[in-house]
Design a protein around this motif. Structure first.
Motif, PDB file in Angstrom:
ATOM      1  N   VAL A  22      11.968 -50.574  26.639  1.00 27.81           N
ATOM      2  CA  VAL A  22      11.964 -49.338  25.850  1.00 27.81           C
ATOM      3  C   VAL A  22      10.646 -48.590  25.972  1.00 27.81           C
ATOM      4  O   VAL A  22      10.630 -47.376  26.197  1.00 27.81           O
ATOM      5  N   VAL A  23       9.524 -49.292  25.807  1.00 29.39           N
ATOM      6  CA  VAL A  23       8.230 -48.608  25.715  1.00 29.39           C
ATOM      7  C   VAL A  23       7.291 -49.047  26.847  1.00 29.39           C
ATOM      8  O   VAL A  23       7.487 -50.082  27.477  1.00 29.39           O
ATOM      9  N   ASP A  78       0.076 -44.276  41.738  1.00 30.97           N
ATOM     10  CA  ASP A  78       1.124 -43.257  41.706  1.00 30.97           C
ATOM     11  C   ASP A  78       2.421 -43.823  41.146  1.00 30.97           C
ATOM     12  O   ASP A  78       3.496 -43.653  41.733  1.00 30.97           O
ATOM     13  N   SER A  79       2.341 -44.506  40.018  1.00 25.76           N
ATOM     14  CA  SER A  79       3.530 -45.062  39.364  1.00 25.76           C
ATOM     15  C   SER A  79       3.268 -45.113  37.869  1.00 25.76           C
ATOM     16  O   SER A  79       2.157 -44.865  37.399  1.00 25.76           O
ATOM     17  N   ASN A  80       4.332 -45.420  37.109  1.00 28.05           N
ATOM     18  CA  ASN A  80       4.196 -45.661  35.666  1.00 28.05           C
ATOM     19  C   ASN A  80       3.535 -44.482  34.951  1.00 28.05           C
ATOM     20  O   ASN A  80       2.482 -44.603  34.329  1.00 28.05           O
ATOM     21  N   PHE A 132       7.994 -43.843  26.079  1.00 30.33           N
ATOM     22  CA  PHE A 132       9.181 -44.540  26.579  1.00 30.33           C
ATOM     23  C   PHE A 132       9.035 -44.871  28.067  1.00 30.33           C
ATOM     24  O   PHE A 132       8.583 -44.035  28.856  1.00 30.33           O
ATOM     25  N   SER A 133       9.472 -46.074  28.433  1.00 28.33           N
ATOM     26  CA  SER A 133       9.466 -46.473  29.849  1.00 28.33           C
ATOM     27  C   SER A 133      10.692 -45.948  30.583  1.00 28.33           C
ATOM     28  O   SER A 133      10.784 -46.077  31.809  1.00 28.33           O
ATOM     29  N   TRP A 134      11.630 -45.345  29.838  1.00 29.91           N
ATOM     30  CA  TRP A 134      12.887 -44.893  30.435  1.00 29.91           C
ATOM     31  C   TRP A 134      12.671 -43.877  31.553  1.00 29.91           C
ATOM     32  O   TRP A 134      13.386 -43.874  32.541  1.00 29.91           O
ATOM     33  N   TRP A 135      11.688 -42.992  31.368  1.00 29.33           N
ATOM     34  CA  TRP A 135      11.523 -41.895  32.328  1.00 29.33           C
ATOM     35  C   TRP A 135      11.103 -42.440  33.695  1.00 29.33           C
ATOM     36  O   TRP A 135      11.554 -41.925  34.733  1.00 29.33           O
TER      37      TRP A 135
END
Length: 287
Positions: free
Chosen positions: A196-197, A215-217, A222-225
């Motif tokens: 979730v987060v 170039d990530s995260n 929210f981690s959804w995106w």
């Protein structure tokens, strides 16, 4: 002065409390081994944060809230057009407003890395050679100034309500402190939370000097995106990470004065002082 009692007497004390609690927890359950003296980094990051915190309180917070109040009164924005303002719908509108703000901020964070003017300021945040809860306040005030029109535009476009915008700011700052902290959560618990987060292990990879890890995260709350856009990574063990920006490896170059001037001077390439580029690691299963 725009009065915001809910923030000044509840939100701000909450954020100070979270900061102190996370300082205490990460000292007892560290996720990564720290390279620099903790107290020196803490004082430097707090010193750099003072102009940024003033900018947040005097401009970054009140201007979007004023825009939200105006949008509420005039029924402007997608959520005001789509969701009835009766019964339980305002609560639904508030939750959707928080989600919309967070999704928009995913793209703002992406832009701070890809747009040269924005990166000049965001670079200051990434030059921290270690990462802990104090990194969450290590921002150049110029970056916050540049984000004011963006946040106001998001509020206007989506019709984010006053209370949703205020709640998001407090939740945003709380989430930032949490995922920048050097807190070793039990791995299984962190995987559940990360469904979730954004969590400390996830955001630690974003602060790597290896370009494809950096170039990530992009997410904040929210981690959804990141999962939606294929930018989510949790596949690098924390002990393998080298944090910071390759071109800035000398702590003596990273004083408060030097960091405040950094956006206005020549920008260095993404290379180590030796001229080498940090190598990309082979991906392993998420851990």
């Amino acid at each position: 002065m725009f009065q915001i009692p809910a923030f000044d007497f509840a939100g701000a004390p909450w954020l100070v409390l979270v900061f102190g609690v996370l300082l205490w927890i990460q000292a007892r359950r560290p996720l990564r081994r720290q390279q620099l003296r903790t107290m020196g980094r803490l004082m430097r990051n707090i010193g750099l944060s003072m102009p940024a915190l003033l900018t947040l309180r005097l401009l970054l917070l009140p201007i979007p809230l004023l825009v939200a109040s105006w949008a509420d009164r005039h029924g402007v924005g997608l959520l005001n057009w789509l969701i009835p303002q009766t019964g339980y719908w305002p609560w639904m509108g508030g939750l959707l407003g928080v989600a919309a703000f967070d999704y928009a901020y995913y793209w703002w964070h992406y832009a701070t890395h890809k747009v040269p003017l924005l990166w000049r300021f965001h670079n200051v945040h990434h030059t921290d050679l270690d990462m802990d809860v104090s990194t969450a306040i290590r921002f150049h005030f110029g970056e916050l100034l540049l984000s004011v029109p963006f946040r106001a535009a998001v509020v206007l476009l989506f019709g984010v309500s006053f209370w949703a915008a205020l709640a998001y700011e407090v939740v945003f700052e709380t989430a930032g402190q949490f995922h920048h902290s050097n807190w070793r959560l039990p791995a299984r618990l962190e995987r559940w939370l990360n469904a979730v987060v954004v969590t400390p292990r996830m955001h630690g990879i974003h602060h790597s000097i290896v370009r494809d890890e950096f170039d990530s995260n992009w997410g904040t709350l929210f981690s959804w995106w990141d999962r939606l856009h294929g930018t989510h990574r949790l596949d690098i063990p924390q002990h393998e990470l080298t944090l910071g920006v390759p071109a800035y490896r000398d702590e003596r170059e990273l004083t408060v004065g030097a960091l405040l001037k950094m956006p206005f001077g020549p920008q260095r390439e993404w290379r180590l002082p030796s001229g080498e580029r940090p190598e990309t690691r082979r991906k392993s299963p998420e851990r």
